[in-house]
Design a protein around this motif. Structure first.
Motif, short mmCIF file in Angstrom:
data_model
loop_
_atom_site.label_atom_id
_atom_site.label_comp_id
_atom_site.label_asym_id
_atom_site.label_seq_id
_atom_site.Cartn_x
_atom_site.Cartn_y
_atom_site.Cartn_z
N ILE A 1 31.15 -14.37 -33.67
CA ILE A 1 30.13 -13.62 -33.56
C ILE A 1 29.63 -13.48 -34.89
N ALA A 2 30.44 -13.31 -35.87
CA ALA A 2 30.09 -12.72 -37.31
C ALA A 2 29.60 -13.98 -38.04
N ASP A 3 30.23 -15.05 -37.80
CA ASP A 3 29.64 -16.44 -38.31
C ASP A 3 28.14 -16.56 -37.84
N TYR A 4 27.73 -16.29 -36.65
CA TYR A 4 26.58 -16.44 -36.09
C TYR A 4 25.72 -15.45 -36.79
N ILE A 5 25.94 -14.22 -36.69
CA ILE A 5 25.05 -13.10 -37.45
C ILE A 5 24.92 -13.36 -38.75
N LEU A 6 25.76 -13.80 -39.48
CA LEU A 6 25.54 -13.90 -41.08
C LEU A 6 25.06 -15.47 -41.30
N HIS A 7 25.23 -16.23 -40.82
CA HIS A 7 24.89 -17.68 -41.11
C HIS A 7 23.87 -18.65 -40.02
N GLY A 8 23.46 -17.78 -38.68
CA GLY A 8 22.79 -18.54 -37.71
C GLY A 8 21.90 -17.59 -37.28
N ARG A 9 21.85 -16.46 -37.44
CA ARG A 9 20.98 -15.49 -36.77
C ARG A 9 19.60 -15.46 -37.23
N PRO A 10 18.52 -15.68 -36.66
CA PRO A 10 17.02 -15.67 -37.36
C PRO A 10 16.87 -14.26 -38.00
N GLU A 11 16.03 -14.17 -39.12
CA GLU A 11 15.82 -12.74 -39.69
C GLU A 11 14.62 -11.98 -38.76
N THR A 12 14.95 -10.95 -38.10
CA THR A 12 14.03 -10.45 -37.10
C THR A 12 14.33 -8.91 -36.76
N SER A 13 13.27 -8.26 -36.38
CA SER A 13 13.34 -6.85 -36.19
C SER A 13 14.17 -6.60 -34.85
N ASP A 14 13.98 -7.45 -34.00
CA ASP A 14 14.52 -7.44 -32.57
C ASP A 14 16.33 -7.15 -32.76
N ARG A 15 16.82 -6.32 -32.10
CA ARG A 15 17.85 -5.78 -32.08
C ARG A 15 18.82 -6.38 -31.02
N HIS A 16 18.54 -7.37 -30.37
CA HIS A 16 19.36 -7.96 -29.51
C HIS A 16 20.60 -8.64 -30.62
N LEU A 17 21.60 -8.78 -29.97
CA LEU A 17 22.77 -9.56 -30.69
C LEU A 17 22.41 -10.92 -30.82
N PHE A 18 21.91 -11.69 -29.57
CA PHE A 18 21.62 -13.25 -29.72
C PHE A 18 20.06 -13.22 -29.29
N ILE A 19 19.61 -14.22 -30.45
CA ILE A 19 18.26 -14.37 -30.32
C ILE A 19 17.86 -15.90 -30.28
N ARG A 20 16.62 -15.64 -29.80
CA ARG A 20 16.04 -17.08 -29.54
C ARG A 20 15.97 -17.99 -30.61
N ASN A 21 16.23 -19.36 -30.72
CA ASN A 21 16.12 -20.10 -32.04
C ASN A 21 14.82 -20.49 -32.40
N ARG A 22 13.83 -20.21 -31.55
CA ARG A 22 12.35 -20.56 -31.90
C ARG A 22 11.57 -19.21 -31.88
N VAL A 23 10.46 -19.59 -32.36
CA VAL A 23 9.42 -18.47 -32.68
C VAL A 23 8.81 -18.10 -31.65
N PRO A 24 8.75 -16.83 -30.80
CA PRO A 24 9.03 -15.69 -31.67
C PRO A 24 10.41 -15.45 -31.38
N TYR A 25 11.01 -14.88 -32.72
CA TYR A 25 12.46 -14.67 -32.59
C TYR A 25 12.85 -13.46 -31.94
N THR A 26 12.88 -13.59 -30.72
CA THR A 26 13.42 -12.26 -29.78
C THR A 26 14.54 -12.66 -29.21
N GLY A 27 15.26 -11.48 -28.36
CA GLY A 27 16.19 -11.63 -27.43
C GLY A 27 15.75 -12.55 -26.18
N PHE A 28 16.84 -12.90 -25.34
CA PHE A 28 16.60 -13.75 -24.27
C PHE A 28 15.89 -12.71 -23.41
N GLN A 29 15.14 -13.50 -22.31
CA GLN A 29 14.59 -12.75 -21.45
C GLN A 29 15.32 -12.30 -20.02
#
Length: 283
Positions: A230-258
């Motif tokens: 999880i740390a590796d994802y947050i530090l090196h894989g998670r897009p920059e976004t204001s969305d507070r979900h842990l796991f984020i879509r890999n495409r715009v818009p960078y939001t959590g899964f529906q």
């Protein structure tokens, strides 16, 4: 396929929805978002419909729960209409037993709900003077829900699935963290999709959440392998976004899964890559 249980009811509905969308695009040239329903409208006797409406208006429960009450009671009212019973005062134990036997064929795993709804409905009828009986003795026996034990993936299958993920890619870091978390905790896909960054307690190595299905609070310990993923994802894989979900879509818009569908898609993607077969209802 549905009749011989190779296809779940939910999968059948999704396929039917896809067919309807394609038909609409073919006929109209476009698709307008809507909810398709495959249920025929229920026709009730005027007296029965009025009493059902009165009863549901007294319920202080969620809208979803009210719909469940209506579904069960509509079946009951249609059933007694076929017995030529219009007045609730004409009801007797034999009719109630016959209905319970009839509905148990299609709802074997939710008979506890059926009994609860009937018990509450008859109490209302009694209080309003529509029926002298509450059928309390008939409906007082506790109904234990069926609990089916599903098999789980074999250890080798889990390792084979995780080995298919390219962890040098940002998407791979996310997918690896999701599937390692799922394998270690057994969380529902919907709960994984709704996780927030604040659900993680890094000091205590714990995950705290409220389960979407049961609304129960849950605290789960996490081992170093899960936390590192999880740390590796947050530090090196998670897009920059204001969305507070842990796991984020890999495409715009960078939001959590529906919802859980996206998690299930990720799971199926790597199942296929690992050449692991999966059938409906195999756990």
């Amino acid at each position: 396929m549905y009749s011989d249980r190779q296809l779940t009811r939910n999968s059948l509905r999704l396929r039917l929805r896809g067919i309807n969308i394609l038909i609409e695009i073919h006929d109209k040239g476009f698709f307008e978002w809507k909810v398709y329903t495959y249920k025929q409208p229920v026709r009730l006797e005027d007296t029965h419909a009025a009493v059902l409406s009165e009863f549901t208006s007294t319920l202080i429960i969620s809208y979803k729960r009210i719909r469940e009450y209506e579904s069960i009671l509509q079946r009951f009212l249609v059933f007694i209409s076929k017995q030529r019973i219009i007045l609730f005062s004409e009801l007797n134990h034999l009719v109630i037993r016959a209905f319970i036997a009839d509905i148990s064929v299609s709802r074997p795993k939710s008979m506890a709900d059926v009994i609860t709804v009937l018990r509450r409905f008859f109490l209302y009828l009694n209080q309003k003077g529509y029926c002298k009986e509450t059928f309390w003795l008939l409906l007082s026996a506790p109904r234990q829900r069926d609990h089916r034990l599903y098999p789980c993936m074999k250890f080798k299958e889990t390792n084979d699935l995780l080995a298919q993920i390219d962890r040098t890619l940002k998407e791979g870091k996310r997918d690896f963290a999701i599937l390692v978390l799922a394998a270690y905790t057994g969380l529902r896909a919907s709960d994984i999709a709704s996780l927030l960054l604040t659900d993680l307690d890094w000091n205590k190595n714990e995950l705290k959440l409220v389960q979407g299905k049961t609304k129960a609070c849950l605290t789960l310990p996490l081992n170093k392998n899960v936390l590192n993923a999880i740390a590796d994802y947050i530090l090196h894989g998670r897009p920059e976004t204001s969305d507070r979900h842990l796991f984020i879509r890999n495409r715009v818009p960078y939001t959590g899964f529906q919802d859980a569908v996206a998690i299930a898609h990720i799971f199926r993607k790597y199942l296929k890559a690992a050449d692991i077969t999966h059938a409906a209802a195999d756990g």
